[in-house]
Design a protein around this motif. Structure first.
Motif, PDB file in Angstrom:
ATOM      1  N   THR A  31       0.824  -1.209   0.000  1.00 17.37           N
ATOM      2  CA  THR A  31       0.000   0.000   0.000  1.00 17.37           C
ATOM      3  C   THR A  31       0.859   1.261   0.000  1.00 17.37           C
ATOM      4  OG1 THR A  31      -0.143  -0.107   2.412  1.00 17.37           O
ATOM      5  CG2 THR A  31      -1.930  -1.128   1.139  1.00 17.37           C
ATOM      6  N   THR A  32       2.145   1.097   0.364  1.00 14.61           N
ATOM      7  CA  THR A  32       3.091   2.207   0.340  1.00 14.61           C
ATOM      8  C   THR A  32       4.315   1.776  -0.467  1.00 14.61           C
ATOM      9  OG1 THR A  32       2.366   2.944   2.525  1.00 14.61           O
ATOM     10  CG2 THR A  32       4.483   3.790   1.717  1.00 14.61           C
ATOM     11  N   VAL A  33       4.817   2.662  -1.290  1.00 14.36           N
ATOM     12  CA  VAL A  33       5.958   2.351  -2.143  1.00 14.36           C
ATOM     13  C   VAL A  33       7.225   2.266  -1.293  1.00 14.36           C
ATOM     14  CG1 VAL A  33       7.354   3.093  -4.110  1.00 14.36           C
ATOM     15  CG2 VAL A  33       4.867   3.477  -4.110  1.00 14.36           C
ATOM     16  N   THR A  34       7.841   1.085  -1.280  1.00 11.98           N
ATOM     17  CA  THR A  34       9.124   0.913  -0.606  1.00 11.98           C
ATOM     18  C   THR A  34      10.247   1.293  -1.571  1.00 11.98           C
ATOM     19  OG1 THR A  34       9.426  -1.365  -1.331  1.00 11.98           O
ATOM     20  CG2 THR A  34       8.147  -1.017   0.682  1.00 11.98           C
TER      21      THR A  34
ATOM     22  N   TYR B  61       9.638   2.678 -12.055  1.00 15.68           N
ATOM     23  CA  TYR B  61      10.209   4.025 -12.071  1.00 15.68           C
ATOM     24  C   TYR B  61       9.125   5.096 -12.020  1.00 15.68           C
ATOM     25  CZ  TYR B  61       8.944   3.851 -17.038  1.00 15.68           C
ATOM     26  OH  TYR B  61       8.260   3.724 -18.215  1.00 15.68           O
ATOM     27  N   GLN B  62       7.864   4.707 -12.305  1.00 13.45           N
ATOM     28  CA  GLN B  62       6.784   5.687 -12.265  1.00 13.45           C
ATOM     29  C   GLN B  62       6.377   6.037 -10.836  1.00 13.45           C
ATOM     30  OE1 GLN B  62       6.571   2.668 -13.715  1.00 13.45           O
ATOM     31  NE2 GLN B  62       5.936   2.817 -15.856  1.00 13.45           N
ATOM     32  N   LEU B  63       6.792   5.216  -9.852  1.00 14.29           N
ATOM     33  CA  LEU B  63       6.359   5.406  -8.476  1.00 14.29           C
ATOM     34  C   LEU B  63       7.490   5.975  -7.624  1.00 14.29           C
ATOM     35  CD1 LEU B  63       4.509   1.980  -8.011  1.00 14.29           C
ATOM     36  CD2 LEU B  63       3.544   4.159  -8.764  1.00 14.29           C
ATOM     37  N   LYS B  64       7.122   6.764  -6.610  1.00 16.50           N
ATOM     38  CA  LYS B  64       8.108   7.395  -5.723  1.00 16.50           C
ATOM     39  C   LYS B  64       7.997   6.801  -4.324  1.00 16.50           C
ATOM     40  CE  LYS B  64       8.428  11.863  -8.096  1.00 16.50           C
ATOM     41  NZ  LYS B  64       7.729  11.402  -9.291  1.00 16.50           N
ATOM     42  N   GLU B  65       9.147   6.573  -3.702  1.00 21.47           N
ATOM     43  CA  GLU B  65       9.199   5.975  -2.386  1.00 21.47           C
ATOM     44  C   GLU B  65       8.379   6.792  -1.387  1.00 21.47           C
ATOM     45  OE1 GLU B  65      12.471   4.517   0.967  1.00 21.47           O
ATOM     46  OE2 GLU B  65      13.141   5.358  -0.959  1.00 21.47           O
ATOM     47  N   GLY B  66       7.582   6.087  -0.589  1.00 25.04           N
ATOM     48  CA  GLY B  66       6.791   6.736   0.442  1.00 25.04           C
ATOM     49  C   GLY B  66       5.371   7.066   0.033  1.00 25.04           C
ATOM     50  N   GLU B  67       5.101   7.136  -1.265  1.00 22.35           N
ATOM     51  CA  GLU B  67       3.736   7.466  -1.678  1.00 22.35           C
ATOM     52  C   GLU B  67       2.858   6.224  -1.616  1.00 22.35           C
ATOM     53  OE1 GLU B  67       3.825   8.973  -5.660  1.00 22.35           O
ATOM     54  OE2 GLU B  67       4.253   7.034  -6.558  1.00 22.35           O
ATOM     55  N   SER B  68       1.549   6.444  -1.582  1.00 26.49           N
ATOM     56  CA  SER B  68       0.623   5.316  -1.545  1.00 26.49           C
ATOM     57  C   SER B  68       0.565   4.670  -2.927  1.00 26.49           C
ATOM     58  CB  SER B  68      -0.771   5.776  -1.115  1.00 26.49           C
ATOM     59  OG  SER B  68      -1.288   6.723  -2.039  1.00 26.49           O
ATOM     60  N   THR B  69       0.219   3.389  -2.959  1.00 25.76           N
ATOM     61  CA  THR B  69       0.184   2.665  -4.223  1.00 25.76           C
ATOM     62  C   THR B  69      -0.938   1.648  -4.208  1.00 25.76           C
ATOM     63  OG1 THR B  69       1.396   1.192  -5.708  1.00 25.76           O
ATOM     64  CG2 THR B  69       1.880   0.998  -3.371  1.00 25.76           C
ATOM     65  N   GLU B  70      -1.423   1.326  -5.373  1.00 21.57           N
ATOM     66  CA  GLU B  70      -2.434   0.283  -5.494  1.00 21.57           C
ATOM     67  C   GLU B  70      -1.807  -1.109  -5.384  1.00 21.57           C
ATOM     68  OE1 GLU B  70      -5.525   0.894  -5.533  1.00 21.57           O
ATOM     69  OE2 GLU B  70      -5.519   3.041  -5.926  1.00 21.57           O
TER      70      GLU B  70
END
Length: 490
Positions: free
Chosen positions: A375-378, A386-395
């Motif tokens: 649920t959170t980007v590690t 690469y589209q996701l940033k560490e700490g942000e929420s994710t599906e």
């Protein structure tokens, strides 16, 4: 590919150059092993297989090895485990007799189909489908009906895979001859236009699943104008050979699970009017998912405890109306033909893909799926996507913004892959009649998925095997021979 375990299989290169048979079946695959077995009840049959035998290869025979085999050759469609019949509507549309279809399915299922089973990840997928409205719960069911179900399996409880090749263990070994590494180059006609013989070249290559329209073209059956381009004598002009080619496009997402998952492939399925949802787990599936290939760069030593396994969820377009065509590239059967499927060329197909992507969001947010997604980007997830940033929420997987039609439509086009459900090219009513005889060549029949106008059921494999038995029984009945019952063996 045909069984060496149960049957006397011989290498074609060691056999006499000339021999006579009452029936010759080209290809020892899904339909024709069933067809050859049935015809051998009364007739002398030759079954020609272009490859070798699958027995003794754990990557083929064991459930644990299927993903490794596909990594080596992702073009190989034969290692499916899922078994599911055609819908009643498709049976009616094909003009088949329902009672005979049911009997043929039972014949197939008695020999090689086992009750499907599933572990924790497949259970989560099943529960998530039900929680998001893909209902009713149809339980363990081989029929193609709307809702969520567990299909039959070609793997037994010990994880050993059965296949259409196993039908040969029930054949009449006094009347059936099986030759491997026998690649049919063309069908030869005599001066009167009657079939004279088949020409075999000895080869260990396997061009793929589109061989029937290709073989007809190489034999001089098709568009005379197209055949003239390759200096092939046109024996029968059938412009529809190679036309109406369709493939069911697949789009998938990789889900990184922080919780251990089993090795599984396509056990649970959600069936909607627009799309089909399935999934697998327990391996690195990114090799077949364009845009997801970052997973390939994560070495096993770098997979920290928060990265236990990966899985995928796919949406398959159930009934695409984007059509393409097949044409020759060469007069060599070992050269793949030119095939253009025109995926998503019809706007309705794109609409259905977008509906499937929206279903991904719902599934990942379902209560049953929460233990199997981040649920959170590690830091590791961020390094992979690469589209996701560490700490942000994710599906839990990379998905397009479904509120943006253009972005999602482009995602559908750029991430599509095949699920190997090719069909068309020799369709009933255009190339073959309802007895599967090729128009203009009474003794020649095509019995495989190239005759379908729609891929039947969740997976066409069950229906292609059924068709081999169905047509074999039909031939025996036409010649006033009663086929052996489904609950007996030779």
């Amino acid at each position: 590919m045909c069984s060496a375990e149960f049957f006397d299989v011989r290498d074609a290169t060691t056999e006499p150059l000339h021999a006579q048979y009452q029936y010759i079946a080209v290809g020892g695959g899904t339909a024709r092993c069933a067809l050859a077995t049935t015809l051998s009840e009364q007739y002398k049959v030759l079954l020609l297989e272009r490859g070798g035998t699958p027995y003794g290869n754990p990557r083929i025979e064991r459930v644990e090895g299927w993903s490794d085999l596909l990594v080596d050759d992702p073009r190989n469609p034969s290692e499916t485990r899922f078994y599911s019949r055609a819908s009643a509507a498709q049976v009616r549309a094909a003009g088949w007799k329902p009672s005979r279809v049911a009997e043929a399915y039972r014949w197939v299922e008695k020999k090689i189909v086992h009750p499907g089973s599933h572990g924790v990840w497949q259970t989560a997928l099943q529960d998530s489908l039900l929680q998001t409205g893909v209902t009713p719960n149809n339980g363990l069911n081989n029929d193609h009906i709307y809702g969520t179900k567990v299909g039959g399996s070609l793997f037994d409880k010990q994880g050993r895979r059965d296949s259409a090749a196993d039908f040969l263990s029930y054949a009449n070994d006094k009347l059936l001859t099986v030759l491997t590494f026998a690649n049919v180059q063309r069908i030869i006609f005599d001066n009167s236009g009657k079939i004279y013989h088949v020409e075999i070249i000895y080869s260990k290559t396997q061009p793929g699943a589109l061989g029937s329209p290709q073989l007809l073209l190489l034999s001089g059956i098709g568009s005379c104008e197209h055949l003239a381009e390759f200096n092939i004598t046109c024996h029968v002009e059938l412009n529809a050979v190679g036309a109406d080619m369709v493939d069911n496009p697949k789009n998938a997402i990789v889900v990184l699970s922080p919780t251990p998952v089993e090795t599984s492939l396509l056990s649970v399925v959600g069936i909607d009017k627009e799309f089909i949802i399935e999934g697998g787990s327990g391996s690195n599936f990114s090799w077949q998912l364009p845009g997801m290939g970052q997973l390939n760069y994560v070495a096993p030593s770098q997979r920290t405890p928060d990265f236990v396994a990966s899985a995928f969820i796919l949406t398959k377009l159930y009934d695409p109306i984007s059509y393409g065509s097949l044409r020759l590239n060469s007069t060599d059967i070992n050269r793949n033909p030119y095939v253009k499927f025109n995926y998503y060329s019809h706007p309705r197909d794109i609409e259905y893909c977008i509906s499937g992507v929206k279903r991904f969001y719902k599934l990942l947010r379902a209560p049953a799926f929460q233990p199997f997604r981040f649920t959170t980007v590690t830091s590791l997830v961020a390094s992979i996507y690469y589209q996701l940033k560490e700490g942000e929420s994710t599906e839990g997987a990379y998905l397009p913004d479904v509120s943006n039609y253009t972005e999602t439509a482009e995602w559908c086009r750029t991430t599509l892959t095949t699920i190997w459900h090719f069909h068309g090219g020799c369709t009933v009513g255009k190339v073959v009649d309802k007895s599967y005889r090729v128009f203009g060549t009474r003794p020649l029949r095509v019995v495989d998925g190239s005759t379908f106008t729609k891929s039947p059921g969740t997976n066409p494999q069950a229906t292609v095997m059924m068709l081999g038995r169905y047509v074999g029984v039909k031939i025996l009945k036409e010649r006033r021979i009663t086929p052996k019952a489904a609950n007996t063996t030779n």
